[in-house]
Design an enzyme around this catalytic site. Structure first.
Site, mmCIF file in Angstrom:
data_model
loop_
_atom_site.group_PDB
_atom_site.id
_atom_site.type_symbol
_atom_site.label_atom_id
_atom_site.label_comp_id
_atom_site.label_asym_id
_atom_site.label_seq_id
_atom_site.Cartn_x
_atom_site.Cartn_y
_atom_site.Cartn_z
ATOM 1 N N ASP A 348 43.414 50.522 49.862
ATOM 2 C CA ASP A 348 44.767 50.846 50.296
ATOM 3 C C ASP A 348 45.241 49.838 51.337
ATOM 4 O O ASP A 348 44.505 49.508 52.280
ATOM 5 C CB ASP A 348 44.771 52.263 50.885
ATOM 6 C CG ASP A 348 46.114 52.680 51.423
ATOM 7 O OD1 ASP A 348 47.040 52.835 50.620
ATOM 8 O OD2 ASP A 348 46.234 52.849 52.654
ATOM 9 N N GLU A 384 45.347 46.766 46.955
ATOM 10 C CA GLU A 384 46.775 47.006 47.047
ATOM 11 C C GLU A 384 47.277 45.872 47.948
ATOM 12 O O GLU A 384 47.094 45.914 49.166
ATOM 13 C CB GLU A 384 47.081 48.364 47.670
ATOM 14 C CG GLU A 384 48.572 48.644 47.723
ATOM 15 C CD GLU A 384 48.919 49.951 48.420
ATOM 16 O OE1 GLU A 384 49.934 50.561 48.053
ATOM 17 O OE2 GLU A 384 48.181 50.361 49.333
#
Length: 706
Positions: A348, A384
Site C-alpha cells: 500500500d 501501489e
C-alpha cells in the site's frame, strides 16, 4: 517471578521447552518492563535488566504459548524533541505473533492530556488496550499423503489475481457455515474455492490482515474501519477475522487457510501497510511504537519533532531511513513467507517506503534490502506506485523485480469505454502491456497489474450506473472519496428499470471484463465484480462494515459470472493473451512464403492504422490482429509457443460499426469466441462485413490449429 538473562534475538516472544524469551528494541529507553497477565487479568511486572545493542531482553522460565503480555517503557517525556515515553501505557510488542482484545477509546490510551498535547497523562491503559500473546509456532503443513503442501509457484504471465476482503467475501455466503462466515476459515471454504477456480483465478490478494485498529473517530459515528489500512501489529493476523477465539488458534486458522488454498492451486498475496501505523499524528493514541521509541520508528518534522511527516494522509510515516524500522519490515515480510507460507505482497502506498529524504528514490534502503534478501526477493512483489506526498505518482518507475498496480490502465480503459475523445492510442498501449511504461527499464508486460476497479472506488456495477459518488453514509457530507471517477451511468443515475439502460450497463460490464482479461499483463478482478456487486454509488466503503460492502451471493448476476468464467478459460487456454514479451511489430514467417507481424492494428475497413488514424480525435472503433505464430516465448520444456490467431474488434461509439474482416492472408475464416452484445456463436469468412453493435466487443478466432 524468576528471570534469566535470555538473548537479544530474535525480537519478540519466542517459547522453548524451558519458557519464553522476550526481546524489545529501544535505543532511548531508560528502563523496560515485561508485563505478564494471568487468566483474571492480574498483571505482574518484571524489569528487564539485560541490554545489548539497545535490545532489552530476558527469559522467563515456565511461561509458554497462550501467555498474554505487553511492555511498559520508561524514559523522557519531551514531545518537542520527539520523545514520548510514558510508563503508564501498556504497549503492544511490535513482533507479537498474535493479539488479544481491542482498544477501548478514552483518555487512558493517550499519553498526553486531552486539550494539552505537551502534558503527560498518567492514567493506566492496561485495561483499555491490546495484549500480545505468546503462540505455538508449530504447524503441520503436510497433506493427506504426508508430504508438505507445496506453494503453487505460478509464473506472472499465468497469474489472474482476485482482490478480496476476508470478511466481505463470505459474510453473506449461504454455503459457508454461519460460524465461519467472515473468517479465514470461510475464505478457504470449498464453495468459495470452487467459485475462484471457476473464474480462472490463480491468486487471492487479501486486503489487510495484519492486526489493525478500529478508529475512535469512526466508532463515534457508529462506523468501523472495514478495509483495515490501519496496522498496529505487523506479525499478527487480525483477530476479528478468526472463527477461533483463541489467539493461538487464530494463527493456526490463517495457516489452514493458506494450506487449503495452496492445495487447490491458489496463491495467497497479502495487501500490506508498512508505510504508517495506527497511532496517527501527534494527537493519536500510544499503543506500541510511539511509546517504545517514537523518534526512531517515525518520520518527524525537521526542526519540529513534536509533529510527524505524513506522506499517507493518516498522520505518520514509518521511518525507513533508520535500520530498526527497516529491519522490522523485512523481518515481518520474511515471517509471512517462511512461517505463514504466503506467496507475495501488495504494498500500500509503496512510494512512501522509497522516500529516503523527501523525494521517491527507487535505489532507497528499502529496495536494496528487498533486492538482496534471499526470501523476500523471490515472492511476488506488487507496488501501489503512489502516495500523497510531492512527486508521489511513480507508475512505471519501480525496480525491475517489482510489478505495479497500473493506474493508467484503469483510467485509459474507463475513458475509452465511456467515449472520451483521443483515447485510441493510449488504449492500444494499455491493451498490449504498457510498453511505454515498462519497456524502457527492461521490464516485461507482467510488470503491469491491470485493473479497472479495486476496493478503492466504484464497483464495476456502480462504474456503469453512477456519474457521481454517493458517500453520505460515511458521515462526511459526501466530501470523502474520489470525485473524478471516469464513470458513466449510461443515461440514468443509479437504479433503473429502463430496459435500454440496464441492457447497456450489462454490455459495458462485459466490455470492461473482456478488456481486462484479454489484455497483456496480469489482470486483477475486484471481489464481487463478476457477480454484479454494488455499493449503491459509495466509492469509499472503508468505513462500511455492513451489507453495503459484503458480497451478496444470493443476489448475484449469474449471467455475468458465467461470462467472466468464459473469459478466464479463454485466457488460460490461449498464450497469445498472456505473452511474456512485448509485441515488436516485425513480420513472422508463416511457413508458406507469407508473413504477418505479431500484431496489426486495423481500421474498420480492414486497412492498417496510419499515424493520422491514431491522432483522430473522433475515433471510437478499432480492430487488432494477434498473431498466434508470433509469440516469442518458449514453454517449460523449451519448446516454442504457438497459438491460434485472434481478431479483436472494439466499438466504443454510440452507433453500430461495420467492420470488414481482413483478407485471406490473415485467415480464411473466423469464429466468434466473445461478443459482449450477447451473440455467442457464429462464423465469418475472410473479407466479410461484420456489424459490431454500439458499445461492444467482438473477439474472433481463426480455427484450424492442431
Amino acid at each position: 517471578m524468576e528471570l534469566w538473562p535470555g538473548k537479544p534475538h530474535p525480537l519478540g516472544a519466542r517459547s522453548d521447552a524451558q519458557g519464553t524469551n522476550f526481546a524489545l528494541f529501544s535505543d532511548s529507553a531508560e528502563s523496560v518492563y515485561l508485563c505478564l497477565f494471568d487468566g483474571d487479568g492480574r498483571e505482574e511486572r518484571i524489569r528487564l535488566t539485560e541490554v545489548d545493542a539497545y535490545v532489552w531482553h530476558g527469559h522467563v522460565p515456565g511461561v509458554g504459548p497462550g501467555q498474554h503480555y505487553g511492555f511498559r517503557v520508561d524514559g523522557p517525556w519531551d514531545p518537542a524533541n520527539g520523545q514520548r515515553f510514558n510508563v503508564n501505557k501498556l504497549l503492544l510488542d511490535p513482533y507479537a505473533r498474535a493479539v488479544a482484545g481491542t482498544v477501548n477509546w478514552g483518555q487512558p490510551v493517550y499519553a498526553y492530556t486531552f486539550g494539552e498535547p505537551l502534558t503527560r497523562n498518567d492514567e493506566d491503559s492496561a485495561e483499555h488496550t491490546y495484549r500480545s500473546v505468546v503462540v505455538d509456532e508449530h504447524f503441520d503443513w503436510t497433506g493427506g499423503d504426508g508430504r508438505e503442501v507445496a506453494a503453487p509457484d505460478i509464473p506472472y504471465h499465468r497469474t489472474v489475481i482476485y482482490e478480496a476482503h476476508v470478511k466481505g467475501l463470505t459474510q453473506r455466503h449461504p454455503d459457508v457455515p454461519e460460524h465461519q462466515r467472515g473468517s479465514y476459515a470461510g475464505a478457504a471454504h470449498p464453495a468459495v474455492v470452487a467459485h475462484l477456480k471457476n473464474l480462472g483465478v490463480t491468486a487471492v490478494e487479501l486486503m489487510p490482515v495484519h492486526q489493525f485498529v478500529q478508529d475512535d473517530a469512526l466508532e463515534v459515528k457508529g462506523l468501523r474501519n472495514y478495509w483495515g489500512y490501519n496496522t498496529i501489529g505487523f506479525f499478527a493476523p487480525h483477530n476479528e477475522y478468526s472463527a477461533d477465539a483463541d489467539p493461538s488458534g487464530q494463527v493456526r486458522e490463517f495457516k489452514e487457510m493458506v494450506k487449503e488454498l495452496h492445495r487447490n492451486g491458489l496463491e495467497v498475496i497479502l495487501d500490506v501497510v508498512y508505510n504508517h501505523t495506527a497511532e496517527g499524528s501527534d494527537l493519536g493514541p500510544t499503543l506500541s511504537f510511539r511509546g517504545i521509541d517514537n523518534d526512531n520508528y517515525y518520520r518527524l518534522m525537521d526542526g519540529d519533532k513534536q509533529h510527524y511527516l505524513d506522506y499517507t494522509g493518516t498522520g505518520n510515516s514509518l521511518n525507513v531511513r533508520q535500520p530498526h524500522p527497516l529491519a522490522l519490515i523485512m523481518d515481518s515480510l520474511r515471517y509471512w513467507v517462511t512461517e505463514m507460507h504466503v506467496d507475495g505482497f501488495r504494498f500500500d502506498l509503496a512510494a512512501t517506503l522509497a522516500r529516503e529524504f523527501y523525494e521517491v528514490d527507487k535505489l532507497s534502503n528499502f529496495f536494496e534490502m528487498v533486492q538482496q534478501d534471499p526470501v523476500v526477493s523471490r515472492v511476488k512483489l506488487i507496488a501501489e506506485p503512489w502516495d500523497l506526498g510531492p512527486g508521489g505518482y511513480q507508475v512505471g518507475n519501480f525496480p525491475p523485480q517489482w510489478t505495479e498496480w497500473n493506474g493508467k490502465f484503469r483510467d485509459t480503459v474507463r475513458d475509452f469505454w465511456r467515449g472520451e475523445p483521443s483515447t485510441l492510442g493510449e488504449f492500444a498501449s494499455r491493451l498490449t502491456g504498457s510498453s511505454d511504461l515498462y519497456g524502457h527499464s527492461g521490464r516485461r508486460p507482467v510488470a503491469s497489474i491491470n485493473f479497472v476497479t479495486a476496493h478503492d472506488g466504484f464497483t464495476l456495477a456502480d462504474l456503469v450506473s453512477y456519474n457521481d459518488k454517493a458517500n453520505q453514509a460515511n458521515g462526511e457530507d459526501n466530501r470523502d472519496g474520489e470525485s473524478n471517477n471516469r464513470s458513466w451511468n449510461c443515461g440514468v443515475e443509479g437504479p433503473t428499470d429502463d430496459p435500454a439502460v440496464t441492457t447497456l450497463r450489462a454490455r459495458q460490464q462485459r466490455n470492461f471484463l473482456t478488456t481486462l482479461l484479454l489484455s497483456q499483463g496480469v489482470p486483477m478482478i475486484s471481489h464481487g465484480d463478476e457477480l454484479g456487486r454494488t455499493q449503491n454509488g459509495n466509492n469509499n466503503g472503508y468505513a462500511q462494515d455492513s451489507v453495503l460492502t459484503w458480497i451478496d451471493w444470493d443476489g448475484a448476476d449469474t449471467e455475468l459470472t458465467a461470462f467472466a468464467a468464459r473469459l478466464g478459460a479463454l485466457r488460460a487456454a490461449h498464450p497469445v493473451f498472456r505473452r511474456r514479451r512485448f509485441f515488436d511489430g516485425r513480420p513472422v514467417d508463416r511457413g508458406d512464403g507469407g508473413a504477418l507481424p505479431d500484431i496489426v492494428w486495423l481500421r474498420p475497413d480492414a486497412a492498417a492504422m496510419t499515424a493520422a488514424d491514431w491522432d483522430s480525435g473522433f475515433g471510437r472503433s478499432i480492430g487488432v490482429f494477434l498473431n498466434g505464430n508470433g509469440i516469442p516465448d518458449c514453454d517449460e520444456r523449451g519448446q516454442a509457443v504457438a497459438d491460434d490467431c485472434f481478431l479483436m474488434l472494439f466499438n466504443a461509439g454510440d452507433d453500430a460499426v461495420d467492420f470488414t474482416l481482413p483478407d485471406a492472408g490473415y485467415a480464411d475464416a473466423w469464429v466468434v469466441e466473445v461478443h459482449t452484445d450477447g451473440v455467442s456463436a457464429g462464423e465469418f469468412a475472410a473479407g466479410q462485413v461484420v456489424p459490431v453493435a454500439p458499445r461492444s466487443t467482438l473477439v474472433l478466432r481463426a480455427p484450424g490449429r492442431d
